[in-house]
Design a protein around this motif. Structure first.
Motif, PDB file in Angstrom:
ATOM      1  N   ILE A  14       0.833  -1.210   0.000  1.00 25.68           N
ATOM      2  CA  ILE A  14       0.000   0.000   0.000  1.00 25.68           C
ATOM      3  C   ILE A  14       0.863   1.254   0.000  1.00 25.68           C
ATOM      4  O   ILE A  14       0.591   2.226  -0.700  1.00 25.68           O
ATOM      5  CB  ILE A  14      -0.950  -0.022   1.211  1.00 25.68           C
ATOM      6  N   ALA A  68       2.454   1.727  -3.539  1.00 26.33           N
ATOM      7  CA  ALA A  68       1.451   2.200  -4.492  1.00 26.33           C
ATOM      8  C   ALA A  68       1.078   3.651  -4.208  1.00 26.33           C
ATOM      9  O   ALA A  68       0.890   4.457  -5.123  1.00 26.33           O
ATOM     10  CB  ALA A  68       0.211   1.308  -4.425  1.00 26.33           C
ATOM     11  N   SER A  69       0.975   3.992  -2.936  1.00 29.48           N
ATOM     12  CA  SER A  69       0.643   5.365  -2.538  1.00 29.48           C
ATOM     13  C   SER A  69       1.693   6.346  -3.047  1.00 29.48           C
ATOM     14  O   SER A  69       1.367   7.404  -3.606  1.00 29.48           O
ATOM     15  CB  SER A  69       0.535   5.450  -1.011  1.00 29.48           C
ATOM     16  N   LEU A 111       1.575   6.725  -6.941  1.00 28.87           N
ATOM     17  CA  LEU A 111       0.381   7.380  -7.475  1.00 28.87           C
ATOM     18  C   LEU A 111       0.160   8.777  -6.919  1.00 28.87           C
ATOM     19  O   LEU A 111      -0.668   9.530  -7.456  1.00 28.87           O
ATOM     20  CB  LEU A 111      -0.858   6.524  -7.182  1.00 28.87           C
ATOM     21  N   GLU A 122      -1.184   9.316  -4.014  1.00 26.13           N
ATOM     22  CA  GLU A 122      -2.456   9.244  -3.291  1.00 26.13           C
ATOM     23  C   GLU A 122      -2.157   8.898  -1.826  1.00 26.13           C
ATOM     24  O   GLU A 122      -1.079   8.392  -1.498  1.00 26.13           O
ATOM     25  CB  GLU A 122      -3.369   8.165  -3.889  1.00 26.13           C
ATOM     26  N   GLU A 171      -2.301   6.764   1.624  1.00 25.61           N
ATOM     27  CA  GLU A 171      -2.312   5.322   1.867  1.00 25.61           C
ATOM     28  C   GLU A 171      -3.716   4.829   2.207  1.00 25.61           C
ATOM     29  O   GLU A 171      -4.107   3.728   1.817  1.00 25.61           O
ATOM     30  CB  GLU A 171      -1.335   4.969   2.992  1.00 25.61           C
ATOM     31  N   VAL A 226      -5.584   4.469  -1.107  1.00 29.95           N
ATOM     32  CA  VAL A 226      -5.139   3.288  -1.849  1.00 29.95           C
ATOM     33  C   VAL A 226      -5.683   2.022  -1.201  1.00 29.95           C
ATOM     34  O   VAL A 226      -6.180   1.114  -1.882  1.00 29.95           O
ATOM     35  CB  VAL A 226      -3.598   3.243  -1.905  1.00 29.95           C
ATOM     36  N   SER A 227      -5.610   1.952   0.128  1.00 27.86           N
ATOM     37  CA  SER A 227      -6.111   0.785   0.850  1.00 27.86           C
ATOM     38  C   SER A 227      -7.606   0.591   0.617  1.00 27.86           C
ATOM     39  O   SER A 227      -8.075  -0.520   0.366  1.00 27.86           O
ATOM     40  CB  SER A 227      -5.832   0.952   2.344  1.00 27.86           C
ATOM     41  N   LEU A 268      -8.256  -0.620  -3.045  1.00 25.68           N
ATOM     42  CA  LEU A 268      -7.954  -2.036  -3.231  1.00 25.68           C
ATOM     43  C   LEU A 268      -8.972  -2.928  -2.529  1.00 25.68           C
ATOM     44  O   LEU A 268      -9.288  -4.017  -3.009  1.00 25.68           O
ATOM     45  CB  LEU A 268      -6.546  -2.345  -2.711  1.00 25.68           C
ATOM     46  N   ILE A 308     -10.062   8.899  -4.625  1.00 27.60           N
ATOM     47  CA  ILE A 308      -8.822   9.026  -5.386  1.00 27.60           C
ATOM     48  C   ILE A 308      -9.146   9.364  -6.833  1.00 27.60           C
ATOM     49  O   ILE A 308     -10.308   9.335  -7.251  1.00 27.60           O
ATOM     50  CB  ILE A 308      -7.983   7.726  -5.336  1.00 27.60           C
ATOM     51  N   SER A 340      -5.801   6.834 -10.988  1.00 27.32           N
ATOM     52  CA  SER A 340      -5.204   6.011  -9.934  1.00 27.32           C
ATOM     53  C   SER A 340      -6.003   4.726  -9.732  1.00 27.32           C
ATOM     54  O   SER A 340      -5.436   3.640  -9.536  1.00 27.32           O
ATOM     55  CB  SER A 340      -5.137   6.791  -8.623  1.00 27.32           C
ATOM     56  N   LEU A 356      -4.607   0.956 -10.098  1.00 26.17           N
ATOM     57  CA  LEU A 356      -4.734  -0.034  -9.036  1.00 26.17           C
ATOM     58  C   LEU A 356      -5.492  -1.281  -9.495  1.00 26.17           C
ATOM     59  O   LEU A 356      -5.330  -2.361  -8.921  1.00 26.17           O
ATOM     60  CB  LEU A 356      -5.412   0.589  -7.814  1.00 26.17           C
TER      61      LEU A 356
END
Length: 420
Positions: free
Chosen positions: A18, A21-22, A25, A27, A29, A32-33, A36, A115, A119, A123
């Motif tokens: 996470i 990816a954060s 991107l 974005e 966390e 992103v969490s 997903l 987001i 993004s 993801l």
């Protein structure tokens, strides 16, 4: 034990993944969490729709793609995939699974997680090989053909629906599951909506006020109150186990049929700062957070009663083999021991009350040993590792006749802080 493949995949959504990816991107966390947490069941929704559409070709295609993902190294190397960027991981599977629904799903996920749509699309390329790889792994380990895979996916419909963000069931075409994804009272709101629409139509056709309108509206309000009252009588309880955190709904009247449990909110990622200045990725309230808090707190005494349950240590079914997703938490424990050289720990393994007591104790010992060995292999100082002990069902509290969900609390691996 019934398999919930969504819960299995949650173990791969590590704080490290996470965080990476954060950063890539731009974005948060938490965003992103959250994305997903919605994208993984969305991908499974697409797989279910394709594999259970009645077409043998659809089931064959899902099976082939899933095996290909697993043979390519997923879901185990999903974090490593990020080093190559987020735009290629899902390949062309997205359009294949979702067709013209793809943009609607991306927009819904972006709105749900707060987001950017770009993004959310990126993801998707993480969630797709993660989901298909996990499915391919299960199919190959259980020697499933296309029909077997289709049946398995059918059995996962309720699990997928419970995790999907509201509104995506209809977009994905998972018929019959929309109501199970909605909050308590959605059925009542629909009843009121339908009733109001009918009343409005009656009013307009009659050219003015009609007594039937008021009766129908009052009936709708009564339905709403009934559903809301039913929902308020349920008591929610969250339990954390060695495998995962699960939300269950316990009705006050046990004779009432339970509705599917609502989706768990995504766990909050955090940085845990250690005594040597290093930081590790963890979840707020997780074992790392609790352990380091105690180590930093002079009033928190170490000893035989100071246990902390692991929350991301998992094993392959019926074995003492750690899953790939467990590596992150093992690595974090190693880092903690290095930062606190006076700390000494012991690992404990526990089972529920079902099955043979001797076999349970043996398995719990094997699992405790596996975790201890993984920590040692990861670079921990052997002098800080007091040992590992399997207690079997000795400390289990939930009766063997209880549901599997209720017994999860007794199946765990824990770390004891012996010295600090």
């Amino acid at each position: 034990m019934a398999v919930n493949i969504i819960e299995t995949i949650k173990g791969y959504l590590t704080p490290d993944l996470i965080s990476k990816a954060s950063n890539m991107l731009g974005e948060s966390e938490s965003g992103v969490s959250k994305a997903l947490s919605g994208l993984v069941p969305a991908v499974f929704g697409g797989l279910i729709s394709k594999a259970t559409s009645g077409s043998q070709a659809g089931a064959n295609e899902v099976l082939a793609l899933s095996k290909e993902s697993y043979q390519s190294g997923f879901p185990g190397n999903i974090t490593n995939m990020l080093s190559g960027g987020l735009t290629t991981g899902g390949g062309g599977m997205l359009e294949n699974f979702f067709g013209n629904k793809l943009q609607s799903i991306i927009s819904a996920i972006a709105s749900f997680a707060g987001i950017k749509s770009s993004s959310a699309h990126s993801l998707f390329n993480v969630a797709t090989p993660l989901a298909t790889g996990a499915l391919g792994k299960y199919a190959m380990e259980n020697n499933l053909d296309a029909n077997g895979l289709s049946s398995f996916l059918q059995s996962q419909k309720a699990n997928v629906a419970a995790m999907l963000p509201a509104g995506l069931s209809g977009v994905l075409g998972l018929s019959g599951l929309t109501s199970s994804m909605s909050p308590v009272g959605s059925e009542a709101r629909q009843t009121v909506s339908d009733t109001t629409a009918y009343a409005k139509d009656t009013y307009e056709r009659k050219g003015g006020t009609n007594w039937l309108v008021w009766i129908l509206l009052l009936a709708g309000v009564a339905a709403l109150l009934w559903f809301l009252t039913r929902g308020c009588n349920n008591e929610s309880k969250s339990t954390t186990t060695g495998d995962s955190t699960t939300m269950t709904t316990m009705p006050s009247d046990t004779s009432t049929k339970m509705a599917p449990a609502p989706a768990m909110p995504p766990r909050e990622s955090m940085k845990v700062k250690l005594a040597d200045g290093t930081e590790i990725n963890a979840f707020k309230g997780g074992v790392e957070d609790q352990l380091v808090t105690c180590l930093n707190d002079a009033s928190c005494a170490a000893g035989k009663d100071k246990w902390f349950d692991f929350d991301n240590i998992n094993f392959k079914t019926g074995s003492a083999t750690l899953t790939d997703s467990s590596a992150a938490q093992v690595s974090n424990i190693v880092a903690i021991l290095k930062a606190y050289p006076k700390a000494k720990i012991k690992i404990g393994g526990y089972t529920d009350k079902t099955g043979n007591a001797d076999a349970n104790k043996k398995l719990s010992q094997q699992r405790a040993d596996a975790v201890m060995n993984a920590i040692k292999t990861g670079g921990a100082n052997a002098s800080q590792l007091v040992g590992a002990e399997g207690y079997g069902s000795e400390f289990a509290k939930v009766d063997a006749s209880a549901s599997d969900e209720a017994r999860k609390v007794d199946r765990r691996i824990a770390v004891q802080l012996r010295e600090k």
